[in-house]
Structure formats: C-alpha cells, structure tokens
Design an enzyme around this catalytic site. Structure first.
Site, PDB file in Angstrom:
ATOM      1  N   ASP A  57       0.847  -1.195   0.000  1.00 35.13           N
ATOM      2  CA  ASP A  57       0.000   0.000   0.000  1.00 35.13           C
ATOM      3  C   ASP A  57       0.886   1.251   0.000  1.00 35.13           C
ATOM      4  O   ASP A  57       0.384   2.375  -0.078  1.00 35.13           O
ATOM      5  CB  ASP A  57      -1.003  -0.011   1.167  1.00 35.13           C
ATOM      6  CG  ASP A  57      -0.334  -0.083   2.521  1.00 35.13           C
ATOM      7  OD1 ASP A  57       0.901  -0.206   2.590  1.00 35.13           O
ATOM      8  OD2 ASP A  57      -1.069  -0.018   3.532  1.00 35.13           O
ATOM      9  N   SER A  58       2.210   1.040  -0.003  1.00 34.10           N
ATOM     10  CA  SER A  58       3.137   2.151  -0.244  1.00 34.10           C
ATOM     11  C   SER A  58       2.901   2.729  -1.634  1.00 34.10           C
ATOM     12  O   SER A  58       3.440   3.788  -1.958  1.00 34.10           O
ATOM     13  CB  SER A  58       4.588   1.696  -0.087  1.00 34.10           C
ATOM     14  OG  SER A  58       4.844   0.541  -0.864  1.00 34.10           O
ATOM     15  N   ASP A  96      -0.981  -6.113  -0.432  1.00 38.35           N
ATOM     16  CA  ASP A  96      -1.402  -5.534   0.853  1.00 38.35           C
ATOM     17  C   ASP A  96      -2.904  -5.344   0.915  1.00 38.35           C
ATOM     18  O   ASP A  96      -3.523  -4.844  -0.036  1.00 38.35           O
ATOM     19  CB  ASP A  96      -0.757  -4.154   1.031  1.00 38.35           C
ATOM     20  CG  ASP A  96       0.502  -4.203   1.855  1.00 38.35           C
ATOM     21  OD1 ASP A  96       0.761  -5.229   2.522  1.00 38.35           O
ATOM     22  OD2 ASP A  96       1.252  -3.200   1.836  1.00 38.35           O
ATOM     23  N   LYS A 126      -0.997  -9.488   2.604  1.00 34.47           N
ATOM     24  CA  LYS A 126      -0.283  -9.055   3.801  1.00 34.47           C
ATOM     25  C   LYS A 126      -1.176  -8.089   4.554  1.00 34.47           C
ATOM     26  O   LYS A 126      -1.885  -7.296   3.944  1.00 34.47           O
ATOM     27  CB  LYS A 126       1.037  -8.376   3.423  1.00 34.47           C
ATOM     28  CG  LYS A 126       1.815  -7.831   4.632  1.00 34.47           C
ATOM     29  CD  LYS A 126       3.210  -7.417   4.274  1.00 34.47           C
ATOM     30  CE  LYS A 126       3.339  -6.077   3.628  1.00 34.47           C
ATOM     31  NZ  LYS A 126       2.806  -4.929   4.410  1.00 34.47           N
ATOM     32  N   GLU A 128      -1.395  -5.728   8.497  1.00 34.80           N
ATOM     33  CA  GLU A 128      -0.610  -5.194   9.608  1.00 34.80           C
ATOM     34  C   GLU A 128      -1.276  -5.496  10.949  1.00 34.80           C
ATOM     35  O   GLU A 128      -2.504  -5.467  11.049  1.00 34.80           O
ATOM     36  CB  GLU A 128      -0.451  -3.670   9.446  1.00 34.80           C
ATOM     37  CG  GLU A 128       0.302  -3.285   8.186  1.00 34.80           C
ATOM     38  CD  GLU A 128       0.490  -1.769   8.021  1.00 34.80           C
ATOM     39  OE1 GLU A 128       0.118  -1.000   8.941  1.00 34.80           O
ATOM     40  OE2 GLU A 128       1.006  -1.363   6.969  1.00 34.80           O
ATOM     41  N   GLU A 195       9.165  -4.356  10.607  1.00 26.61           N
ATOM     42  CA  GLU A 195       9.541  -3.025  10.102  1.00 26.61           C
ATOM     43  C   GLU A 195       9.907  -2.088  11.243  1.00 26.61           C
ATOM     44  O   GLU A 195       9.218  -2.028  12.264  1.00 26.61           O
ATOM     45  CB  GLU A 195       8.375  -2.422   9.286  1.00 26.61           C
ATOM     46  CG  GLU A 195       8.699  -1.011   8.784  1.00 26.61           C
ATOM     47  CD  GLU A 195       7.774  -0.495   7.703  1.00 26.61           C
ATOM     48  OE1 GLU A 195       6.874  -1.238   7.260  1.00 26.61           O
ATOM     49  OE2 GLU A 195       7.971   0.672   7.289  1.00 26.61           O
TER      50      GLU A 195
HETATM   51  O1  KIV Z   1       3.583  -1.123   1.626  1.00 31.37           O
HETATM   52  C1  KIV Z   1       4.749  -1.548   1.619  1.00 31.37           C
HETATM   53  O2  KIV Z   1       5.531  -1.298   0.706  1.00 31.37           O
HETATM   54  C2  KIV Z   1       5.171  -2.383   2.743  1.00 31.37           C
HETATM   55  C3  KIV Z   1       6.620  -2.706   2.856  1.00 31.37           C
HETATM   56  C4  KIV Z   1       7.429  -1.530   3.153  1.00 31.37           C
HETATM   57  C5  KIV Z   1       6.856  -3.801   3.817  1.00 31.37           C
HETATM   58  O3  KIV Z   1       4.366  -2.756   3.531  1.00 31.37           O
END
Ligand code: KIV
Length: 277
Positions: A57-58, A96, A126, A128, A195
């Site tokens: 989600d980056s 994510d 993924k 959190e 992280e």
């Molecule tokens: O969103 C992302 O890129 C991440 C990584 C930095 C682990 O969650």
C-alpha cells in the site's frame, strides 16, 4: 555471488510457492522481496529473480502522491495488483490489504482478501498488526488464503504512533512485539514483515518464530529483506531513508533523458529520417 539458483524455488523458471518461501528459513536461504506497482516494475523485478513481489500500500506514497498509506482504497490496490500480475511469472505475488479493509471485521477481511486473489491474481495477502489481528489471520488462513503478517512500525497506524517512528525500543515494547510475532505465527501466517525496530529485537523474533521474517529497517538478522522499488532505484527526489540503500539514481538519469529529448525537439534534431515513416 549469490544468484537466482540460491533463490526460494532453486531455479530461474520454477515459480516460488508459499511452501518454498517457508522452507527457505530452515535451508538458510535469505529471501529477497521488492515492491512493484505496475507492469514494467513487475517484469523487471521478476526477471531479476526476486523471490517475492509485494504490491504494497506504499503505492499511496510512491505512485499516487498521498502523504501516508492511510487513504489507499481496495479499488486502488486492485488496479495495481492486476497490472503487476501481468508482469509476474516466477515470483510469489503478495498484495497488501489497505487500511480499513480488514480491521473491523474478519468476514469483511476475507471478502477483501479474496478479491485481491480472485480479481487481482495475487498468491497471498499481507496485513498489519499483532495479537489483535490474529483471529483475522486465522480465519483467512483456514479459508485457504496465505497471509503474511507485518509488525513493528506499521505505517497504517502512523497517526497513532505520531509519525513514522521505530517501535520496540523499550523492554516493555519489545516484549509486546515478541508476543505479537508469536500470535501472528500461531494464527497461521507464512511469514512476518518486521519493520522499523532495533536489530537486536528483530534477531530475537527471527530466532523465536519458525516462519521467515522479512526485515525493513530492522537490521541484518532477519530471514530476508524487503525494500521499496523507488527507494533502491533513487526514483523519488529528496534524501534517502536511513533504512534504504540506493543502488542507482534513476531520478537524475530520467531528468537528463527528458532534458535531452526536449532539447532535440526544440532544435529539430529529433525526429530524424530514421525515426520517420
Ligand atoms: O507497503 C509496503 O511497501 C510495505 C513494505 C514496506 C513492507 O508494507
């Protein structure tokens, strides 16, 4: 030099599966994960032999221009996962779940995770969180969706943390993260991103859990590392983050190329006969 033969599937052509990923820990193979957000970044990462590609989600901060990852929606994630899917033939593709898509209700989490897999083409998701999100991880994994956990500096909690601040720096906070890791593993996660935490703590967590840990800003003691596409390629202006290493400076390369193009159009040096039909 470590090559693609040292990767999780042991071959350039064989796709990396979730079991390959998990077995890498016991085999002592360090795992390489990189983010990608579109077809070309996926094609290049897959071709270079990374073990896992994360549509993080980056995407919100690197591609969509948001200040944090918090505003990213399911529709935005799906849009990018579909594009990345087209460029992946070997790497494990992880997507994510964005903020708001899984925290309130495990059943809603299942429906959103299923969309990333069925519509987006991801192999795994993924999310959190630690102890509090473990029941959701359990429901998803029992339903057949591979889940990677993510603890420590979890960017979706940026407002609660008061910024992107490293976690686990006191003895109490470190104990909480050790407990979070244990809960995420017990719930069925096949790996855990660690992280923004002290290197000693990530090494302790890595020794404690049987699934691979993937570090970012968590030191060298993890079973693998994840980095953000724009960070390692120098694709965003400004100072590099402390946790990231720039392997090249593409911002400068792209700037120079565009300036040269503009100059040639203005001077009439482009197009030439060779570029004409
Ligand atoms: O969103 C992302 O890129 C991440 C990584 C930095 C682990 O969650």
């Amino acid at each position: 030099m470590k090559t693609v033969k040292d990767s999780a599937s042991g071959s350039k052509s064989k796709p990396v599966t979730v079991p390959d990923f998990v077995k890498s820990k016991a085999a002592g193979r360090r795992l390489v994960m990189l983010t990608a957000y579109d077809f070309p970044s996926a094609l290049l990462s897959d071709g270079a032999g990374v073990d896992a590609i994360l549509v993080g989600d980056s995407v919100g901060t690197t591609v969509l221009g948001y200040e944090t990852t918090v505003p990213v929606t399911m529709d935005e994630m799906l849009h990018h996962v579909k594009a990345v899917r087209k460029g992946v033939s070997r790497a494990l593709l992880i997507a994510d779940l964005p903020f708001g898509a899984y925290q309130a209700d495990p059943v809603e989490a299942f429906h959103n995770a299923a969309r990333l897999i069925k519509e987006g083409g991801a192999h795994a998701v993924k999310l959190e969180g630690g102890i509090s999100i473990a029941p959701t991880i359990k429901l998803l994994t029992e339903a057949g969706i591979p889940v990677m956990g993510h603890i420590g500096l979890t960017p979706q909690s940026v407002f609660q943390f008061g910024g992107h601040r490293a976690q686990g720096k006191t003895a109490e906070a470190a104990t909480r993260l050790l407990e979070d890791a244990a809960a995420v593993e017990a719930a069925g996660a096949f790996g855990i991103v660690l992280e923004g935490m002290p290197a000693e703590l990530s090494a302790r967590i890595t020794a404690q859990v049987s699934v691979p840990t993937i570090g970012i800003g968590a030191g060298p003691g993890c079973d693998g590392q994840v980095q953000v596409w724009h960070d390692i390629l120098g694709l965003l202006p400004g100072k590099p983050f402390r946790h990231a290493k720039r392997y090249t400076e593409l911002t400068q390369v792209i700037h120079n190329a565009i300036e040269e193009y503009a100059e040639e159009v203005r001077s009439g040096d482009f197009p030439t006969k060779e570029h004409s039909i």
